[in-house]
Design an enzyme around this catalytic site. Structure first.
Site, short mmCIF file in Angstrom:
data_model
loop_
_atom_site.label_atom_id
_atom_site.label_comp_id
_atom_site.label_asym_id
_atom_site.label_seq_id
_atom_site.Cartn_x
_atom_site.Cartn_y
_atom_site.Cartn_z
N SER A 9 35.96 47.84 25.96
CA SER A 9 36.58 48.94 26.71
C SER A 9 36.40 50.27 25.97
O SER A 9 36.13 51.31 26.59
CB SER A 9 38.08 48.68 26.88
OG SER A 9 38.28 47.57 27.71
N ARG A 21 34.02 53.69 27.05
CA ARG A 21 34.63 55.02 27.18
C ARG A 21 34.08 56.00 26.16
O ARG A 21 33.91 57.18 26.46
CB ARG A 21 36.16 54.88 27.05
CG ARG A 21 36.80 54.22 28.28
CD ARG A 21 38.18 53.69 27.93
NE ARG A 21 38.94 53.21 29.08
CZ ARG A 21 38.79 52.01 29.65
NH1 ARG A 21 37.87 51.16 29.21
NH2 ARG A 21 39.55 51.65 30.68
N GLY A 37 32.02 45.92 35.71
CA GLY A 37 33.04 46.58 36.52
C GLY A 37 33.50 47.89 35.89
O GLY A 37 33.73 48.88 36.57
N ARG A 39 32.28 42.52 43.96
CA ARG A 39 33.62 42.93 43.51
C ARG A 39 34.12 44.15 44.29
O ARG A 39 33.34 45.01 44.70
CB ARG A 39 33.58 43.19 41.99
CG ARG A 39 33.30 41.89 41.25
CD ARG A 39 33.14 42.08 39.77
NE ARG A 39 34.35 42.50 39.11
CZ ARG A 39 34.42 42.82 37.82
NH1 ARG A 39 33.33 42.74 37.06
NH2 ARG A 39 35.55 43.19 37.29
N GLN A 92 40.90 50.14 35.04
CA GLN A 92 39.64 50.75 35.51
C GLN A 92 39.93 51.76 36.61
O GLN A 92 39.35 52.86 36.63
CB GLN A 92 38.69 49.66 36.01
CG GLN A 92 38.19 48.78 34.88
CD GLN A 92 37.31 47.63 35.34
OE1 GLN A 92 37.05 47.48 36.54
NE2 GLN A 92 36.85 46.83 34.40
N ASP A 116 41.85 39.41 30.31
CA ASP A 116 40.54 38.83 29.99
C ASP A 116 40.66 37.61 29.09
O ASP A 116 39.69 36.89 28.87
CB ASP A 116 39.64 39.88 29.31
CG ASP A 116 39.29 41.02 30.28
OD1 ASP A 116 39.41 40.82 31.51
OD2 ASP A 116 38.88 42.09 29.80
N LYS A 161 37.20 38.99 39.32
CA LYS A 161 36.44 39.34 38.12
C LYS A 161 34.98 38.91 38.32
O LYS A 161 34.53 38.76 39.45
CB LYS A 161 37.07 38.68 36.89
CG LYS A 161 38.50 39.16 36.61
CD LYS A 161 38.53 40.61 36.19
CE LYS A 161 39.93 41.08 35.88
NZ LYS A 161 40.01 42.51 35.64
N ARG A 170 37.94 33.55 38.52
CA ARG A 170 38.23 32.86 37.25
C ARG A 170 39.31 31.79 37.39
O ARG A 170 39.41 30.91 36.54
CB ARG A 170 38.61 33.88 36.16
CG ARG A 170 37.41 34.67 35.67
CD ARG A 170 37.74 35.64 34.55
NE ARG A 170 36.50 36.29 34.11
CZ ARG A 170 36.45 37.41 33.40
NH1 ARG A 170 37.56 38.03 33.04
NH2 ARG A 170 35.28 37.92 33.04
N ARG A 215 33.11 35.11 30.03
CA ARG A 215 34.38 34.59 29.46
C ARG A 215 34.54 33.10 29.77
O ARG A 215 35.10 32.36 28.98
CB ARG A 215 35.58 35.37 29.99
CG ARG A 215 35.45 36.88 29.79
CD ARG A 215 36.54 37.51 28.99
NE ARG A 215 36.31 38.95 28.95
CZ ARG A 215 35.96 39.63 27.86
NH1 ARG A 215 35.81 39.02 26.70
NH2 ARG A 215 35.75 40.94 27.91
#
Ligand SMILES: O=C(O)C1=C[C@@H](OP(=O)(O)O)[C@@H](O)[C@H](O)C1
Ligand SMILES: C=C(OP(=O)(O)O)C(=O)O
Length: 460
Positions: free
Chosen positions: A23, A27, A100, A128, A175, A320, A347, A351, A393
């Site tokens: 993340s 950014r 995403g 998504r 997000q 996550d 996701k 999941r 994941r």
């Protein structure tokens, strides 16, 4: 398709340093590309997702110079030079890959440009929902079109002069919050996002790092338009979402101990520590650095784990980590309930369905609910050949599950792990085969030409 195999774990390594936080890397690259001047990003996560963000910023006019590479991991230090908030129209549609975070945060930035951009992604990303960003950005004045009711990618974003909004998020999503706050920088006046439940606050912390003023009042986060980020070097901490796999491996191994070095300890991300403590593991952390993004070492001592309930306001903080926490639940005594987590269904794959199906294939009894699942812990796991569903994941969580199963466990399509964790296989090997085969990871300070070419590919 590459498959990876796991088997009974041989030993728990004393220490692991996981790669940079995903993340924060996304950014950092975006903010650096919006600032005038050069920002050096150290500890960058060179995963497929974050490289998509770097390529996107290059396509939008920023330049990137690779500075340092770690063999088997990739580019961990780079310099990004931006020209300010007004970006250049890209020459072709921008590829957001599997990410995403890339497509949603970029949508916020592109909403404020004076050109039209097309954003697309892989098959998973294209399923998504993007309506969650298209709606508020549309209210601010951008014109966003996509496919079907859920406004899926490919998206077309026609930026305009934006107006500020006061927006109550219908779902807890960092997000979506970030997309609106980024668009808010281009809007006249104060843009406010109201969060139903607090989500990760990396955008806000990076606003501060890059000199942008914002405010938090109760459940509202606001920013004033007309501000521009100032270039400012940054060092990204390790990703607690990657550390989570090894934290659970150690937590479920009584008598073992592992230290995860230099991990991000932002309180909006450390829910996994709270959950593992509740389950009976001993977890301590020592913060070594508290400014900006707090970071430090996490030590986990294994024990006999007990079932727990994971839900409510805790969910965004472990969102996550839920696949690997579901594996921990399968290894614990009693029935664990995960609830309020319907976001898991949108996701990289569904999941909830993927975890339930793979756990069952390993011999665990699982009841699926629309917003989570119940997992009966304590069954003997048996190895199996499992799908990853293209989801990094899921792949990593079940390779860890395989360490506690009889026989071998094979994850098919495990190349998707490069989405978030380059170098995972080398770390997995330490658990499966011990230190014997491990080589020190060399740092190459001058970046080889093929990599420079690859990184600059999208500039043309
Ligand atoms: O803002 C971010 O960097 C992220 C927010 C979360 O997504 P949502 O905002 O959809 O909950 C998380 O699942 C994702 O991996 C990264
Ligand atoms: C959901 C994830 O990422 P993104 O939303 O950025 O694809 C993730 O990394 O688990």
């Amino acid at each position: 398709m590459a498959s990876l195999t796991s088997k009974k774990l041989k030993s728990i390594p004393a220490e692991i340093t996981v790669p940079g936080d995903k993340s924060i890397s996304h950014r950092s690259a975006m903010f650096a590309g919006l600032a005038k001047g050069t920002t050096i990003i150290d500890g960058f996560l060179p995963s497929e997702d974050c490289l998509c963000t770097v390529h996107a910023m290059q396509a939008l006019g920023a330049t990137m110079e690779p500075l340092e590479e770690v063999e088997g991991v990739g580019l961990v230090k780079l310099a990004i030079t931006g020209n300010g908030m007004k970006l250049k129209a890209p020459e072709k549609p921008v590829d957001c890959g599997n990410s995403g975070t890339t497509i949603r945060l970029l949508s916020g930035i592109l909403a404020g440009q004076d050109f039209k951009t097309e954003l697309f992604g892989d098959a998973s990303l294209s399923k998504r929902p993007m309506k969650r960003v298209a709606d508020p950005l549309g209210q601010m004045g951008a014109k966003i079109t996509g496919q079907g009711e859920k406004i899926c990618a490919p998206l077309t974003i026609e930026g305009s002069a934006l107006k500020s909004i006061y927006y109550k998020l219908p779902v807890a999503s960092a997000q979506v919050k970030s997309a609106i706050l980024l668009a808010g920088l281009y809007a006249a006046g104060k843009t406010t996002v109201v969060e139903p439940v607090a989500t990760r606050n990396h955008t806000e912390r990076l606003f501060s790092h890059f000199g942008i003023k914002w405010l938090r009042e109760d459940d509202c986060v606001s920013v004033y338009g007309g501000q521009e980020p100032k270039a400012n070097d940054i060092t990204v901490p390790g990703d607690i979402s990657s550390a989570a796999f090894w934290m659970v491996a150690a937590a479920a191994s009584p008598g073992s101990q592992i230290t995860l070095k230099n991990v991000g300890l932002n309180p909006t991300r450390t829910g996994i520590i709270t959950v593992l403590l509740r389950m009976g593991a001993q977890v301590t952390n020592s913060e070594t650095h508290s400014e900006g993004e707090p970071r430090g070492n996490i030590t986990v001592r294994g024990g006999d784990l007990n079932a727990t309930v994971i839900g409510g306001a805790e969910i965004p903080n472990v969102i996550d980590e839920l696949p690997i926490l579901a594996v921990a639940a399968a290894l614990a005594r009693g029935k664990t309930l995960i609830r309020d987590a319907s976001e898991l269904r949108v996701k990289e794959t569904d999941r909830i369905a993927a975890v339930a199906s793979n756990l069952r294939l390993m011999g665990v009894t699982v009841t699926e609910h629309p917003d989570g699942m119940e997992i009966e812990g304590g069954a003997k796991l048996h190895g199996a050949t499992l799908p990853c569903y293209g989801d990094h994941r899921i792949a990593m969580a079940f390779l860890v599950a395989g360490m506690f199963a009889e026989g071998t466990t094979t994850l098919e399509g495990a190349e998707c792990i490069s989405t978030s964790y380059p170098g995972f296989e080398r770390h997995l090997d330490l658990f499966l085969n011990g230190d014997a085969g491990a080589r020190p990871i060399p740092v190459v300070s001058s970046v080889p030409q093929p990599l420079v070419d690859k990184m600059n590919r999208d500039k043309s």
